[in-house]
Design an enzyme around this catalytic site. Structure first.
Site, mmCIF file in Angstrom:
data_model
loop_
_atom_site.group_PDB
_atom_site.id
_atom_site.type_symbol
_atom_site.label_atom_id
_atom_site.label_comp_id
_atom_site.label_asym_id
_atom_site.label_seq_id
_atom_site.Cartn_x
_atom_site.Cartn_y
_atom_site.Cartn_z
ATOM 1 C CD GLU A 1 -9.034 4.654 -1.359
ATOM 2 O OE1 GLU A 1 -9.976 4.172 -0.500
ATOM 3 O OE2 GLU A 1 -8.079 5.198 -0.881
ATOM 4 C CG ASP B 1 -2.326 0.523 1.070
ATOM 5 O OD1 ASP B 1 -2.380 1.503 0.670
ATOM 6 O OD2 ASP B 1 -3.260 -0.333 1.346
ATOM 7 C CG ASP C 1 -4.469 5.641 1.015
ATOM 8 O OD1 ASP C 1 -5.621 4.821 1.126
ATOM 9 O OD2 ASP C 1 -4.442 6.710 1.619
ATOM 10 C CG HIS D 1 -8.780 -1.638 4.719
ATOM 11 N ND1 HIS D 1 -8.632 -1.626 3.286
ATOM 12 C CD2 HIS D 1 -8.447 -0.029 4.966
ATOM 13 C CE1 HIS D 1 -8.003 -0.366 2.961
ATOM 14 N NE2 HIS D 1 -7.842 0.457 3.926
ATOM 15 C CG ASP D 2 -11.448 1.929 3.652
ATOM 16 O OD1 ASP D 2 -10.732 1.765 4.783
ATOM 17 O OD2 ASP D 2 -10.707 2.457 2.703
HETATM 18 C C1 GLC Z 1 -7.960 5.202 2.160
HETATM 19 C C2 GLC Z 1 -7.725 4.121 3.041
HETATM 20 C C3 GLC Z 1 -8.312 4.211 4.256
HETATM 21 C C4 GLC Z 1 -7.700 5.488 4.926
HETATM 22 C C5 GLC Z 1 -7.641 6.590 4.015
HETATM 23 C C6 GLC Z 1 -6.876 7.585 4.448
HETATM 24 O O1 GLC Z 1 -9.379 5.487 1.729
HETATM 25 O O2 GLC Z 1 -8.347 2.609 2.288
HETATM 26 O O3 GLC Z 1 -8.495 3.062 5.180
HETATM 27 O O4 GLC Z 1 -8.408 5.610 6.130
HETATM 28 O O5 GLC Z 1 -7.403 6.530 2.799
HETATM 29 O O6 GLC Z 1 -5.510 7.205 4.310
#
Ligand code: GLC
Length: 561
Positions: free
Chosen positions: A260, A102, A206, A333-334
């Site tokens: 993402e 990541d 991310d 995980h979100d």
């Molecule tokens: C992304 C991650 C998430 C995190 C956010 C801030 O969306 O997947 O878990 O809290 O970024 O880094």
């Protein structure tokens, strides 16, 4: 091939996501780690996946459980050492699995050395690594603009020492990096090189579409959360930065990337992932299919609407066709667990199987999140004190303003918090679900006595074996990998029916999202009497027919030709 897209290893792979804190605790301190991962590599391989994506493993104060990085070149002591990581990498490679890290570069932890140095003085060479600004108004005691954080109140935090504010689009402990500064981009490239030199195969990037902020940081359109979004989402400079990363570092290593991207549409995604010379990322994670039971955020629930889900699925399948490749996922995980959202805890195994077939057989690269393959579900915590996540706490404050507190908020959080995805992986019915021999850092879902890997291994009809079989079908079948996608019965509010087609071969996937009986009619051109029923989450029907009444969450997959 029905389209002009070329086959590629990253299109054919399936990826398993590990959220390390809750995967497997090898040193029995209650926190998952790389010793645990090492023990489970054979299990991961046995699923039929080709790669692992690790949520952040780096040293972190855990303000956002690893998404606040304090050192990009290390491994958190909780998880092991760099040497241990090298071993995991080598062992994964030895099993034919790639490893993706990541990469969180929109922000660092406020405990990162760069941030610490940036606040020493406005003359520090690190000052411009972040967005430091003087306050507005008399005495400069108002934030530089009206932006609100996605996680925690205003997006600006005052530093009394420096007498300036710094920008944090996420938590206060996650200051945003100034990617417009070439020195920051140089640092990012060196970090990428560091991991690629070690043998890592790519990155999940991310919130990558947030990494450029509008020049002058103008005020934003006021929203309850995230005011300012329009000034830091998918600005043209994101592409410039990604191009630089790709040309200077990623391409020479042949590294894979998946970005993402909140609020992403297929049209915009194509600007990043259209294949050919201008391609900036291999894949893009969007959120549109994760909004079929909520609006704007997971925290504003609405009744589940299959039509909304189908629309998102089909939109991405058809709009990317021939030019770019889809990333397929239902969990990470979100988000809360998918069975508890789009399926049914009462019909856990049936609906879990149906959901798996609803996405794994689409066109794209599938991602499977730890525990999804055994049908882990949401859990009901007894009090707010048991929650751990900054997002839950922020929502507690926000909803309290609207009178949603106490038991009412607890019910909402149990249903909608992403912490549902973060309970320890359920390996067996041993104490602590076999995750650890000590008290885990976060409560184990009490259903572990029934829902666990060991039980699923022993049951030939388990969801786990279903995942393996679907992944094997996909992996060995050019039709599933590269065939055309068509949705049928679009107007149905309960059935999702799609087919894949190449030359004279066809696959038909029938998914009922309903507990109630639904009438299914085979689409034109599909004669079930001449098809081979490959998968069925109930005992196969004694007599095949082109019409039938579905059982709760029934799913069938037929092959033709
Ligand atoms: C992304 C991650 C998430 C995190 C956010 C801030 O969306 O997947 O878990 O809290 O970024 O880094």
């Amino acid at each position: 091939m029905p389209t002009e897209l070329q086959p590629a290893w990253w299109k054919e792979m399936a990826v398993y996501q590990i959220w390390p804190r809750s995967f497997c605790d090898g040193n029995n301190d209650g926190v998952g780690d790389l010793w645990g991962v090492l023990q489970k590599l054979d299990y991961i391989k046995s699923l039929g996946v080709d790669a692992i994506w690790f949520s952040p493993l780096y040293p972190t104060p855990n303000a956002d459980y690893g998404y606040d990085i304090a050192d990009y070149r290390g491994i958190a002591a909780d998880y092991g050492t760099l040497e241990l990581f090298r071993k995991v990498l080598a062992e994964a490679h030895a099993r034919g699995m790639k490893v993706f890290m990541d990469l969180v570069i929109n922000h660092t932890s406020d405990e990162h050395e760069w941030f610490q140095k940036s606040k020493e003085s406005a003359q520090s060479p690190y000052h411009d690594y972040y967005f430091w600004r003087k306050g507005k108004g008399n005495g400069g005691n108002r934030p530089p603009n009206n932006w609100k954080s996605v996680f925690e109140g205003g997006a600006w935090e005052y530093d009394a020492g420096l007498q300036e504010y710094y920008l944090h689009v996420f938590a206060k402990k996650q200051p945003d990096l100034n990617m417009g500064n070439p020195r920051v981009r140089q640092e990012v490239k060196e970090i990428m090189r560091f991991w690629l030199e070690m043998g890592v195969d790519g990155f999940r990037e991310d919130v990558i579409t947030y990494i450029a902020k509008r020049e002058g940081l103008p005020g934003g359109f006021p929203l309850p959360v995230g005011t300012g979004l329009e000034h830091y989402t998918s600005l043209p400079a994101v592409k410039e930065y990604l191009r630089e990363f790709k040309q200077d570092v990623l391409d020479p290593y042949g590294a894979f990337t998946v970005g993402e991207a909140p609020m992403m549409t297929p049209k915009l995604a194509k600007e990043y992932i259209t294949e050919g010379d201008g391609q900036l990322l291999n894949l893009m994670f969007h959120f549109q299919h994760m909004e079929a039971d909520c609006i704007l955020t997971d925290w504003i629930p609405l009744p589940f609407r299959l039509k909304k889900l189908k629309k998102a699925f089909t939109r991405w399948q058809t709009e990317l066709k021939g030019s770019a490749w889809n990333a397929l996922y239902l969990e990470n995980h979100d988000h809360p667990r998918i069975i508890s959202r789009y399926g049914s805890e009462k019909y856990r195994v049936q609906s879990g199987k149906m959901l798996a077939a609803a996405y794994l057989l689409q066109s794209g690269t599938p991602f499977i999140y730890q525990g999804q393959e055994i049908g882990m579900t949401n859990q009901q915590l007894d009090s707010l004190e048991q929650f751990k996540d900054v997002v839950t706490f922020n929502n507690a404050r926000l909803f309290a303003k609207f009178g949603v507190k106490g038991e009412r908020f607890l019910r909402l959080a149990n249903r909608r918090s992403r912490e549902n995805a973060r309970s320890p992986m359920q390996w067996s019915d041993a104490p602590h679900a076999g995750f650890s021999q000590s008290e885990p850092w976060f409560r184990v879902n009490p259903n572990f006595t029934q829902v666990n890997v060991e039980a699923a291994e022993a049951d030939a009809c388990s969801l786990l074996h279903w995942y393996r079989a679907l992944l094997a079908l996909r992996r060995s079948n050019p039709l599933v990998l590269y065939g055309d996608y068509t949705e049928h019965d679009k107007s149905s509010r309960h059935l999702y029916v799609y087919s894949r087609r190449s030359a004279n071969k066809k696959l038909l996937v029938i998914c009922s999202f309903s507990e109630q009986p639904q009438r299914f009619n085979a689409p034109l051109g599909f004669d079930l009497l001449h098809g081979e029923l490959l998968f069925s989450n109930y005992a196969p029907p004694e007599v095949q027919s082109n019409q039938f009444i579905t059982k709760p969450f029934e799913c069938r997959v037929y092959r033709f030709g």
